[in-house]
Structure formats: C-alpha cells, structure tokens
Scaffold this motif. Structure first.
Motif, PDB file in Angstrom:
ATOM      1  N   ASN A 113      11.613 -27.323  16.976  1.00  0.00           N
ATOM      2  CA  ASN A 113      12.635 -26.554  16.301  1.00  0.00           C
ATOM      3  C   ASN A 113      12.194 -25.105  16.163  1.00  0.00           C
ATOM      4  OD1 ASN A 113      14.190 -25.515  13.842  1.00  0.00           O
ATOM      5  ND2 ASN A 113      15.199 -27.453  14.348  1.00  0.00           N
ATOM      6  N   THR A 117      16.895 -23.912  15.708  1.00  0.00           N
ATOM      7  CA  THR A 117      17.498 -24.429  16.942  1.00  0.00           C
ATOM      8  C   THR A 117      16.536 -25.404  17.618  1.00  0.00           C
ATOM      9  OG1 THR A 117      18.343 -22.205  17.200  1.00  0.00           O
ATOM     10  CG2 THR A 117      18.732 -23.731  19.028  1.00  0.00           C
ATOM     11  N   ASP A 118      17.066 -26.541  18.032  1.00  0.00           N
ATOM     12  CA  ASP A 118      16.236 -27.511  18.726  1.00  0.00           C
ATOM     13  C   ASP A 118      16.010 -27.107  20.172  1.00  0.00           C
ATOM     14  OD1 ASP A 118      15.913 -29.047  16.542  1.00  0.00           O
ATOM     15  OD2 ASP A 118      17.383 -30.584  17.080  1.00  0.00           O
ATOM     16  N   LYS A 119      14.790 -27.312  20.664  1.00  0.00           N
ATOM     17  CA  LYS A 119      14.514 -27.042  22.072  1.00  0.00           C
ATOM     18  C   LYS A 119      13.726 -28.220  22.642  1.00  0.00           C
ATOM     19  CE  LYS A 119      12.527 -23.784  25.301  1.00  0.00           C
ATOM     20  NZ  LYS A 119      11.812 -22.543  25.554  1.00  0.00           N
TER      21      LYS A 119
END
Lengths: 576, 527
Positions: A113, A117-119
């Motif tokens: 995160n 935002t998740d990556k």
C-alpha cells in the motif's frame, strides 16, 4: 524523494533471504538457535566431515510452503535441490545446497500500500537453501563459527516491479510482517535472520527497456535499504547524464558513509557451477501435504487483513493500526483485550485500549530504564540467569562467554544492544500456537484482563492517568526473588494489589482535601492575598501545592472544585 | 587341517557354531598371516592387531552366551575395510595425503551395522586415492601387489580389499564401486565382488567420490560369503536420502538352496558390445566357456545389444568428475586434513591457503579429475557436457531396461584384460579408464552386478602368466537374490577355488624366504 533528474525512473527488484524458525537445521538434526557458544551446534553433516550426507528437514519444507502460499506463489509439486559451488571458510562443504532450476514455488505476488493505493508486486520465486557459517575477525586472525552453517533459509525474489526506495521498503515491511505473523521467520534484520539484496537500475521514464542493473548488498535495516537504494539511483542517473554508463556489478553499501562501493564486476563474478544435488532426490510434495498447510492458517492471520479490520471495526487511525500489527504478539494482545472487554462487560472504548497499548505499554518496551529494571528484577529470581543467559550472549556481541550475568553489568549490556534491546526482553505475551489456535496464554506477567482493569480504574477516576502509567510499569515487572518456573514469566501483581500496597488510591474524599487546602492557604498567605485580590492565575499554583501534598493521589477534579468554592467564599468574607 | 585364514566366512561360522574354534584363533591366524605376507602384498594401509584381538574376545563372549549358535554369521569373523569408510577412532585417509592424519569422529552406517554383528576389525585397506583409479597405483602411500603375480596390479580402486581377500589376509572385505571399483579388482584377483543396486547399502560415512554412482559392496572368497556380507549391511538408512526402502531378502539362505535347476530355462543375455576390440583373447575364451556351460545347464543364451555402450565412458567421466569436483571441495585445509602453510612466505592470503593445501594434498589423478569436472560444470559448458552426459545416462538406463525385457540376466567379461603390470597404464590415463569399459555402464544405470572368477589365463602355455579371469553377471534392479543364485551355480560348476590358488598359498613367503627379494627387483625394473 527527488532524483537528480526527474525524467528518470528507478526499477528495483529485491532478493530477500530469511531464516526459517525450525527446531533443527536444514539438512541435519543440529539445533537451529542463535547466540550459542561458537561451534557448539555442529555435527558431521554441517561440519562437512568426509562421508556425511544431507537429509531434508520436513519442518523447513512446511514453512517454505506456508510462506509461498501466503505470497500467492504456485507450489511446484516436484522441485530439485542444486549445489552452488564456491570456496570460502564459512562454507564447509565448498558448496551451498540451494534450488536453481525447479524451485519449490514460483509466480506469486504481494500487495503493498503506497499512500492509500494498493500496488501489486510480482514475486518470481521462493526457494529453499541453507545458510553459511560466520567468520569472526579479531586482529590478524579469523575464526570460523559454524553454528549458523546449515540453517534453513528461503530466498524470495521479486520481479523488478518496485519504482522507488519507499516502495522497496514498503514491500520489505509487508513481506516481513507476513513471514513473522506466520511464524516462518523472526524477521530480525539486526541478527541477520532477515536479509535483503537490492537490484537497482534506472531508465528514462516511459521507456520499456531495462537499464543495466547493479546488485547492492549489505543493507541490513529498513533505513539502510532506503538510503542505499536512493544513493544508488542517484549515482546511476548522474553517471548517465554525465555521459557515462552503469556497469553490471555487485556493490556494497557502507552504512557509515551512506554510499555504495564496487565489490566485484560482472567479469569477476563467481561461476557457481550449479548442478543437481546428487545426494538429494527430487522433492515431491503430495496434494495432501500442501492442502494441510494451506488449511493451517487463515487470511485473518495476516497483518494487512488485521490492519483493515482494526480501522474498519474499531475506528483506529491507519498509523495506530500499523503500530498494533507490527508485532504479532501485540496484535494478539490487543485482540484478546477486545475480547475480554466484551465478555466481561467492561465497556471500554476500543480506541482507548489501543491508545493505552500504543502510548503506555509499548513505551515501556522501548524504555531502557525500564528494560534495565526488568532484567535486574528477573536476575534476582533464583533461576533468572538460566532463562536470560542466551539473550545476554546475544546482547553482548561479540559474545563474551566468560561474562558474568549479574545485575551489575546489565546496564552495559543494554547499552550494547541499543534500540534492539526490546527484542531480547522475555516475551511479555506468550502466544500459544497449539492446534492452530493462536491465543495469548493468560498466565503471563500481565494478563489482558489486568491491563483492562487498570484502564478501568483510571476511567473511573480512582487513580489518575499518570499514576496509572506508573502502575502499569510495576505490573510489567517481575517480582524479584520469586521462583521462576520453566522459562515462564514471573509472578505478576494485580492492579488492586499494587494500588493497595502503595496506597495509590486517589484521594477523592472532600474532607481530607479540605484540610489540605486550608493547610496550603496557611502556608502561603501572600499568594492567598494576591489570589483574593484578583490574581486568578494563582489557582493553578494552589492546585499544584495540594497535589504535592497528596503525592499526586488527589483527584484533580475534586481539588479544583473545592478550591474554587473556598476562594469564592474567601472573596466574600475577605479572608475570614 | 587347512589354515584358518584359508577358510570362508560360512566355514568359519560353522566351526564357531560347533565351538570347535574361537574367534581369537581365527583372528590370530589372520594377524600372523598379515605380518608374514602383507609386507609384500601391501593390501593394508593400517592394521590394529590389538584392537582385532579385543574384538575377537568380545565376539567369543557373545558366542559363549548365545545358545544353539544363534548369533549373526559375521560374529567373530575378521574383516578388512577399504580406507574410504569412516570408523570411529580409526584413521580414514582415502589413500590421500590430504586426509593422512584424519581420525574419524563417527561410524559410517556400514561399520555401525558390522559392529552390531560383532565382527572383528583387522584394518583399513589400500585403494586408489579417493577411489579414483583402476589399479590402486594412485594411492598416496603404497602400491598393492596382485597375489597371483606380484609384478602386477590388483586392480582398483578397491585393490587392497581384493588382494587381501585373495591372499588370505582377511575373511572378507568391504569396498566401494563407482565405475567398477569392486568388480574389476575382484576379477583381477580371482575373488567374488558384488556391486548392489544403487541405494540398498547406505553411503552415510563413506567418503564420496561421485554421489550418484558410488555404492558400497562386499568382496569375498565365494558367492555365499558375498551373500552373508551383503545381507548384514543392506537396508534403508534415514541418514542417506538416496538409500531406498526395499525388502531385504535372506540372500545366504537363498544361495544355499540354489541348485543347478534354477538355471534351466533362464535367458542369459550376452551383449555384443562387451566382446569387441580390446578384449584379451584368453578372457574371451573363458567367458565363452561359461556361455557353453550355461547352455549345458539348460539356459537360453541370447546375444543382445546395448547400443549406447560406446558413450558410457564419456558420459561416466563427465558425471563422475563433475560430482567429484564438488564433493572434494570440502578438503580446503580449513577445518581438518592437510593444510599447507608456507612459513617463509606467510601472507595470510586465503586463496593461497586453499590452492597450496589442495595442490600439495591431492595426487595427480585426483587433480586431473577435479579439473575435468570443474570444466564440465563451468558456465557455458554445462549444457554441452554435464547435461548431455545426463541424457546419455538416461539412454543407457533405457538400453538395460529394453535388454531386461528380453533376458533375465546379462553376462560378459568383467574386465577386458587380466591383471596388467604395475606401471603399465600409469602413463596413459585413457587406457586405464578403458579397463572399466564393461563395468561403468552398470553404475550409470544403478544396476546390481557382480564378478566371479571363472578361469585362468595362459593355461596352455608354460611361460604365460596364470592370471584369474572374472565373469560379470548383471541383474535387474534389486534382483541381487537371483544374481547371487546364478553366480553360485556357476561357481559350483566351474570350481575355480578348488582348482586354482594364488602362488602365495604355496609357502613362498614362509620365514621370509622365497621370491620376496626377487619380486622387489621386478617391480623396481618396471619403474
């Protein structure tokens, strides 16, 4: 961070080595323990005596599969061991048993995160291997300690999906959290049981082609990972914009200078002459074996899942949720508190519990005065030395076998251990993992219930917050001189006992406070006159004096109310 | 009465059972024999007569205590052990300078099992350094002589064991076989040697040459002794991941029961590739004699083909040297073994320590093979050599599988020649490698095989050397029981041991007289 030239983009991949928390070594039945007397945990196999042969540790395979499953990797039902050949005194066989072609798992990913935002970071593979021994250099001599030789490791290789040092650190932290939670690894970077090498390259933003990469070694803390990668990115960018190029090489990070230095070029790279380990047959895993491991842990055990739950259900802030989940034991302690809070009807706000853990409980764990006191008390117990001996060997690095473990040199030891002293504290919370049911053994030094009772006392107002924090410190301390049984933490005291013993109960009864207020007025006639004539600021002074007399035990609210009542009446009567 | 050292294990066991003799008698007989004969044969690297007598006394106590002769067949039997097996508190040198003073801190599984049987340990036998060689001339310490002709080699690498069994210097011995190292010396010394299926005897505690090819096995005076020795050490071992779980059969019992009738109807394959150029005429004749014998006994002899045999030497030398180059990396002068320190040019350089210790600690052939293997595994060459050799290995396994679909057992010569002269092949490693041409493919295919003596060369000539010829019997995986039974029938029919004995048995060495001096001269001439 800012790069020398913003039009460049960094491409980073990480290779993480982590020791597995097995009882025995990877290929022999020697104990897998840290901080023991040099060369005391060795046998013909890990000493590489002639004729000895490796035998695969099933426990290590289980942990590797568990880690692989948690990292969404495909488990390869058939995998091969290989020999990586090179000469070094800490490598007794002259080769390391590893996996090369056909690792135990491949193609996974990890979600990190970044600023909310998740990556998705792809993981190329996780494979099993063994650790080498250790060299200790002293003067013009070098000593070999083979206790670590043969310790089970997994190597986790990410794809080059990371784009900044921050992303790299965040990936590492997430990875470490998972491995620690699943009890695959203790995740200790200082002791070297969780290590990282970074492959770094740069390219002009938007170009698909990868630049020449360098491998940066010796980055053994999150801070160093970040600094080393940032340094390396800027070094590469400046080489390119100055008309030079990046050489494929291995570089060593120097934490003192914050720079990376060339260690060996591609030409000087070892030819490891990998080939299939003929002493070990292919490792074949049955579906049942893998499924049993898959069923042995749940998603809910993972720190990221816990964090989300804490934020959503208990309205914790993301940083607070982060702190609570950094250490698995702390998270379980928190959850246990929540559980008891509900079942006993204490009705304490969950956020309040979290605050107490974060601000007060964890304060003690990082407070060297407290740790020192803790260890001193512990040592005064009849078998205290036996329990803590191993930890002190660790703290005093390099180990000094003749060191006397007495209360006198504790301070010195803690200083030597630095910020990591906390990790040598005996477990305040013991987590019981039997039958896959993770729970806090309540009979630790301080049970969650006692902790909650303390919070309750403060909320009720029978003690004030500061006294509460002091009591907490006492509750965490072992009782000196009492018998310790079987490495179990020492007898604890309940809140009630401590309050009673130290006469800490808040003085709330108005009569005694009134007496004190009168005393204070008599002792300070000048200030009293000023107050009556309108200097309201002096109210605080008088409250302070009353508190002093009660050694802080008076309920400030009561003192304040009574004082104001008296002053009002004085004003009316003109001091009579 | 025959001297005790001439008797087989099963004969000695019979006498012990009947309490006609004691183990101390047997042991003493061997020690005397060793003292008299071994200074010429050089089969031993180390002997420990005191320990042997202690073992014997212990065995006698055990025998005394058991009723009805219910003790293991090896109890009280004096054996020699190739100096590649670790045995606690004995020197294990692997005939290398690099391990010259290495004392074993633990027992190999084979030794552990033998000790459980209360065997008598006579000593460690000479071998080619790290089992690399076919003549025992690569020993760093001494040259073992062939008891049939002391100007000749005993074969290798288990040459000390084979020569010792042949000369009556032990009742039996354990060797190792990576490419023929049990069968070829057994053949050259006129004794029985068995290389079992890979994985049925634990390799734990046996110094590794080539892990995927090495296999321990017995060398004995006859087939039944071989069966007794095999049974006593075979079995799964949790310390060896390559050892296998299988049903251990009562090999001695099966061998005892084996009569001529078992041959009837058997299909025996004779690979045409084993009768090609390089095969000595007398050896060929003797094997053909046995082929006829098989027919007489009612077997069907079939000429078969193992088409990829010609690649086996190349594949073998790539795989064996590659594995060896890695297996021998642990001899680095750091923890144990030979360390070279140049006091005059003390630089403290680590690489120098490695290089000097290994350069001076290893012999020529070992270094040659380490270099070959290192090259074969190098980046860029792996595919061309190691990988290709592994593919050839698969082909060879398939050759044998196909063959065993057609025949029950395969037979042929063990070695293309009888014992060669000391020094004859030392200058030409390739010719030495070729002396294993019929044996190495068996190791590549993990198969069991054994060599039994079937005749003598130069029978019709008065001048030619009278040297033993061995026949190799190859069986399918784990068919040691059938292989031993076939071997037993052939042994009985040929009657080699009754007809021929090495000249040593004819009192040449009594009182130090005889040909000792003469032979010393002869070996001197060869150099």
């Amino acid at each position: 961070m800012e790069y020398i030239d913003d039009s460049f983009e960094a491409v980073i991949g990480l290779e993480v080595h982590t020791q597995l928390l097995t009882r025995t070594k990877m290929f022999c039945s020697c104990s897998n323990k840290f901080g023991q007397k040099p060369n005391s945990l060795v046998c013909p196999v890990c000493l590489a005596l002639p004729g000895s042969l490796p035998v695969i540790n099933e426990g290590a395979v289980k942990l590797a599969v568990k880690a692989a499953l948690a990292l969404n990797l495909n488990i390869n039902k058939k995998s091969l061991f290989a020999r990586k050949n090179y000469f070094y005194p800490d490598l007794p066989k002259g080769y390391q048993i590893s996996q090369y072609h056909d690792p135990i798992s491949s193609n996974g990913f990890l979600i990190i995160n970044i600023n909310g935002t998740d990556k998705k970071i792809r993981i190329n593979r996780l494979h099993i291997e063994e650790d080498a021994g250790k060299l200790i250099h002293a003067g013009d001599k070098s000593y070999v300690d083979l206790n670590r030789a043969g310790t089970p490791l997994v190597e986790i290789v990410s794809e080059p999906d990371l784009r900044s040092a921050q992303e790299a650190v965040s990936y590492l932290k997430e990875l470490r959290d998972i491995l620690v939670y699943l009890e695959v690894s203790d995740g200790n970077m200082e002791e070297g049981s969780f290590r990282c090498d970074a492959n770094v390259s740069v390219r002009k933003g938007g170009t698909g082609k990868l630049g020449t990469r360098t491998e940066v070694k010796n980055v053994n803390s999150f801070k160093f990972v970040e600094r080393a990668i940032e340094y390396e990115i800027n070094r590469q960018i400046s080489a390119i914009i100055n008309g030079g190029y990046v050489m494929q090489e291995t570089r060593l990070f120097d934490s003192k200078t914050g720079k990376t230095e060339s260690m060996r070029s591609k030409e000087e790279a070892h030819d490891y002459r990998y080939f299939e380990e003929p002493d070990l047959p292919p490792l074949i895993l049955s579906d049942e074996f893998v499924e049993n491991i898959r069923n042995s842990f749940s998603e809910a055990d993972l720190p990221s899942v816990k964090r989300k739950k804490y934020i959503k259900e208990y309205s914790l802030t993301p940083p607070d949720a982060e702190v609570l989940t950094q250490d698995r034991k702390v998270a379980y302690f928190f959850e246990k508190c929540i559980e008891i809070n509900k079942s006993k009807g204490f009705n304490i706000n969950e956020k309040q519990i979290a605050n107490w853990i974060i601000n007060d409980l964890l304060f003690y764990f990082r407070n060297s005065a407290f740790i020192s006191k803790f260890l001193k008390n512990a040592l005064k117990s009849p078998h205290g030395i036996d329990i803590f001996k191993d930890r002190f060997t660790v703290i005093s690095s390099p180990p000094r076998p003749n060191l006397m473990y007495d209360a006198e040199n504790i301070g010195e030891l803690i200083e030597a251990a630095g910020p990591s002293a906390y990790s040598y504290l005996p477990d305040i919370f013991k987590v019981d993992n039997r039958e896959n049911e993770k729970k806090i053994i309540t009979k630790t030094i301080m049970s969650p219930e006692n902790f909650l009772k303390l919070i309750l006392e403060v909320e009720k107002g029978s003690i004030n917050k500061n006294t509460g924090k002091e009591i907490l410190g006492d509750m965490l301390l072992p009782a000196p001189g009492k018998e310790i049984s079987k490495g179990m933490l020492l007898p604890y005291k309940t809140v009630e006992e401590i309050i009673k013993k130290n006469n800490l109960a808040q003085v709330s009864d108005e009569k005694s406070i009134e007496v004190l207020i009168k005393d204070v007025f008599e002792e300070n006639p000048k200030e009293l006159n000023d107050l009556i004539s309108g200097k309201d600021k002096l109210t605080g002074f008088f409250i302070g004096e009353v508190m002093k007399k009660t050694k802080g035990k008076a309920n400030p609210k009561t003192v304040n109310e009574l004082l104001r009542k008296y002053i009002a009446s004085y004003k009316r009567t003109g001091g009579n | 009465m025959q001297p005790l050292y001439e008797l087989t294990i099963h004969e000695l066991n019979g006498l012990l059972k009947k309490k006609e003799i004691k183990s101390v008698d047997i042991t003493k007989s061997y020690i005397d024999r060793i003292k008299k004969i071994d200074p010429v044969i050089n089969s031993y690297l180390s002997i420990d007569p005191e320990r042997a007598m202690d073992d014997a006394k212990m065995a006698d106590t055990v025998i005394e205590k058991t009723s009805d002769g219910d003790f293991p067949e090896l109890t009280g039997i004096p054996l020699s052990i190739k100096d590649i097996y670790l045995m606690k508190d004995t020197k294990t040198t692997c005939a290398s300078k690099i391990l010259e003073n290495f004392n074993s801190p633990y027992d190999s599984t084979v030794i552990k099992k033998l000790k459980e049987n209360n065997f008598v340990f006579l000593g460690k036998t000479n071998m080619d350094e790290f089992a690399m060689g076919s003549s025992t001339e690569n020993s760093a310490f001494k040259i073992t002589k062939n008891p049939w002709d002391t100007s000749r080699v005993p074969g290798g690498s288990s040459g000390g064991s084979a020569a010792g069994v042949s000369a009556g210097l032990c009742a039996g011995s354990f060797g190792t076989d990576t490419g023929g190292s049990i069968r070829q010396p057994a053949s050259l010394c006129g004794v029985v040697g068995l290389k079992p299926t890979y994985g049925i005897i634990s390799r734990y505690g046996i110094i590794a040459f080539s892990s995927s090819l090495d296999q321990a096995g017995p060398i004995a005076k006859d087939v039944l002794d071989c069966a007794i020795l095999l049974k006593s050490v075979a079995g799964y071992d949790k310390n060896d991941h390559t050892s296998r779980k299988f049903e251990i059969k009562d090999y001695p019992e099966l061998v005892r029961k084996a009569g001529k009738s078992i041959i009837k109807g058997l299909k025996i394959g004779f690979p045409v590739e084993f009768f090609s150029e390089g095969l000595e005429k007398d050896v060929y004749k003797k094997i053909m004699d046995v082929k006829e014998l098989f027919k007489d006994l009612g077997a069907q002899t079939i000429d078969i083909s193992l088409p990829d045999t010609s690649y086996s030497i190349a594949a073998y030398y790539v795989i064996a040297t590659s594995e060896a180059s890695s297996n021998l990396e642990r001899y680095d002068g750091i923890r144990y073994g030979y360390r070279f320190i140049d006091d005059k040019n003390k630089t403290g350089d680590l690489n120098e320590l490695f290089v000097n210790s290994r350069t001076k600690g290893f012999g020529k052939e070992v270094k040659r093979r380490i270099m070959l293997g290192t090259f074969a595994l190098s980046a860029g060459y792996y595919d061309a050599y190691y990988k290709k050799a592994s593919l050839v290995r698969k082909l060879i396994i398939k050759n044998y599988k196909d063959a065993f679909n057609k025949v029950d057992m395969i037979a042929g010569p063990t070695s293309p020649t009888a014992a060669f002269l000391i020094g004859e092949k030392m200058i030409d490693p390739l010719s030495m490698y070729l002396s294993d041409i019929y044996t190495i493919s068996i190791n590549l295919a993990y198969l069991p095989a054994m060599s039994i003596p079937v005749g003598i060369t130069g029978e019709n000539s008065s001048s030619a050397s009278k040297l033993p010829v061995g026949m190799q019997i190859i069986a399918p995986w784990l068919a040691e029981d059938k292989m031993l039974c076939v071997a037993k029938v052939i042994e009985d029919t040929v009657g080699f041991a009754e007809k021929y004995k090495p000249p040593l048995h004819e009192s040449f060495f009594d009182e130090g007289k005889g040909r000792t001096a003469d032979m010393a001269d002869r070996s001197a001439n060869i150099k």
